[in-house]
Design a protein around this motif. Sequence first.
Motif, short mmCIF file in Angstrom:
data_model
loop_
_atom_site.label_atom_id
_atom_site.label_comp_id
_atom_site.label_asym_id
_atom_site.label_seq_id
_atom_site.Cartn_x
_atom_site.Cartn_y
_atom_site.Cartn_z
N PRO A 1 0.91 -1.42 0.01
CA PRO A 1 -0.61 -0.27 -0.35
C PRO A 1 0.65 1.09 0.07
O PRO A 1 1.79 1.31 0.80
N MET A 2 0.46 1.97 -0.95
CA MET A 2 1.00 3.67 -1.03
C MET A 2 0.40 4.21 -0.76
O MET A 2 -0.86 5.05 -0.28
N SER A 3 0.89 5.44 0.67
CA SER A 3 0.62 6.83 1.39
C SER A 3 1.76 7.60 0.90
O SER A 3 2.75 7.41 1.47
N ARG A 4 0.73 9.60 1.01
CA ARG A 4 2.08 10.01 1.07
C ARG A 4 2.75 10.27 2.43
O ARG A 4 3.72 10.69 2.29
N ARG A 5 2.35 9.99 3.37
CA ARG A 5 2.66 9.85 4.57
C ARG A 5 3.08 8.35 5.26
O ARG A 5 2.19 7.70 4.76
N ALA A 6 4.54 8.52 5.53
CA ALA A 6 5.33 7.07 6.44
C ALA A 6 3.97 7.00 7.58
O ALA A 6 3.26 7.37 8.48
N ARG A 7 3.60 4.86 7.43
CA ARG A 7 3.00 4.57 8.14
C ARG A 7 3.35 3.16 7.80
O ARG A 7 3.99 2.20 6.71
N PRO A 8 4.07 2.51 9.55
CA PRO A 8 3.51 0.87 9.41
C PRO A 8 3.00 -0.30 8.49
O PRO A 8 1.90 0.12 8.02
N GLY A 9 4.12 -0.73 7.89
CA GLY A 9 4.17 -1.68 6.66
C GLY A 9 3.67 -0.69 5.43
O GLY A 9 2.70 -1.87 4.13
N TRP A 10 3.33 0.68 5.44
CA TRP A 10 3.38 1.14 3.58
C TRP A 10 4.48 1.64 3.19
O TRP A 10 5.48 2.01 3.91
N VAL A 11 4.81 2.13 1.63
CA VAL A 11 5.50 2.76 1.42
C VAL A 11 4.75 4.29 1.26
O VAL A 11 3.84 4.28 0.65
N ALA A 12 5.59 5.05 1.44
CA ALA A 12 5.83 6.52 1.43
C ALA A 12 6.26 7.04 0.08
O ALA A 12 7.08 6.93 -0.60
N ALA A 13 4.88 7.65 -0.66
CA ALA A 13 5.31 8.70 -1.35
C ALA A 13 4.31 9.24 -2.18
O ALA A 13 3.43 9.44 -1.74
N ASP A 14 4.97 9.94 -3.15
CA ASP A 14 3.64 11.41 -3.71
C ASP A 14 3.75 11.72 -5.00
O ASP A 14 4.84 11.99 -5.87
N LEU A 15 2.84 11.31 -5.77
CA LEU A 15 2.86 11.63 -7.30
C LEU A 15 2.93 12.94 -7.22
O LEU A 15 3.78 13.69 -8.18
N ALA A 16 2.47 13.95 -5.97
CA ALA A 16 2.48 15.67 -7.09
C ALA A 16 3.78 16.15 -6.74
O ALA A 16 3.85 16.98 -8.25
N SER A 17 4.35 15.71 -5.95
CA SER A 17 5.86 16.11 -6.04
C SER A 17 7.18 14.96 -6.65
O SER A 17 8.43 15.20 -7.09
N GLY A 18 6.29 13.58 -7.31
CA GLY A 18 7.62 12.33 -7.12
C GLY A 18 8.21 12.40 -6.57
O GLY A 18 9.09 10.51 -6.62
N ASP A 19 8.20 12.50 -4.95
CA ASP A 19 9.32 11.83 -4.47
C ASP A 19 9.09 10.34 -3.71
O ASP A 19 8.02 10.82 -3.07
N GLY A 20 10.20 9.66 -3.75
CA GLY A 20 9.63 8.86 -3.14
C GLY A 20 8.81 7.76 -4.19
O GLY A 20 8.69 6.13 -4.02
#
Length: 261
Positions: A33-52
Amino acid sequence: MSDSMTVLVTGASGTLGSAVVPALTAAGHRVRPMSRRARPGWVAADLASGDGLDDAVRGADAIVHLASAPGRRQRETDVEGTRRLLAAAARAGVRHALYVSIVGIDRVPLGYYRTKLATEAVVRDSGVPFTILRATQFPSLVDTLFTASSRLGPLIVDPGFRVQPVHVQDVAERIVSLLGEPATGQATELAGPQALTLGEMARPWLAARGSRRPVWLVRLPGGLARAVREGGLVGTTGSTGTHTWDDYLVERYGNTGCEPV
């Protein structure tokens, strides 16, 4: 059963994502699962900036792309964010990108729908093998609209507005099925089992909530309203889920309060 895959899911915390993640897990896939904010068991990435994004897609066999931003940042997130995501996917050798879109975006003149069409074009031109799944509206959207309309008085609906709501679980199951096949390079549709007018849906909704509010039937003006009355939001291929409007009302409120429409 299809082979187990590592599947990145964008928009995993949303309405559909919350059904897709467990459905993929139940099918034996390794879900990321992907989210803009880090959380346990998820990957953090931001579509708007490309970060991660490069880290998020690395090692993924497939992507289920659900993330969207209907508000002010919709082009930056939906169109350009999808371009960034799929560029990273191409670099990582992702074998299948499944993008979830909306039935009627080519028939109903709505700004957000134009953005979804532009995003579909990005998917088609990305070079990553893809499938586009266009789904009709979720019943929870109609529920929300009715709630907002009735908050200050009678329930006001255009009786000719036609919709074909599809349950999120039906969409999640179709996503799992599509991932079990090679990417089609095409768009496919999924609609609910009933095409109904808002007029037909209003009274069962009131009954399920135990409400005696009156219903005011008002024909709305403009091209958008005309397109919806003409069936712009209704499926065209005959591919349908199984959960009805009454099924949703029972699930949401515990009782339809009336005979099925």
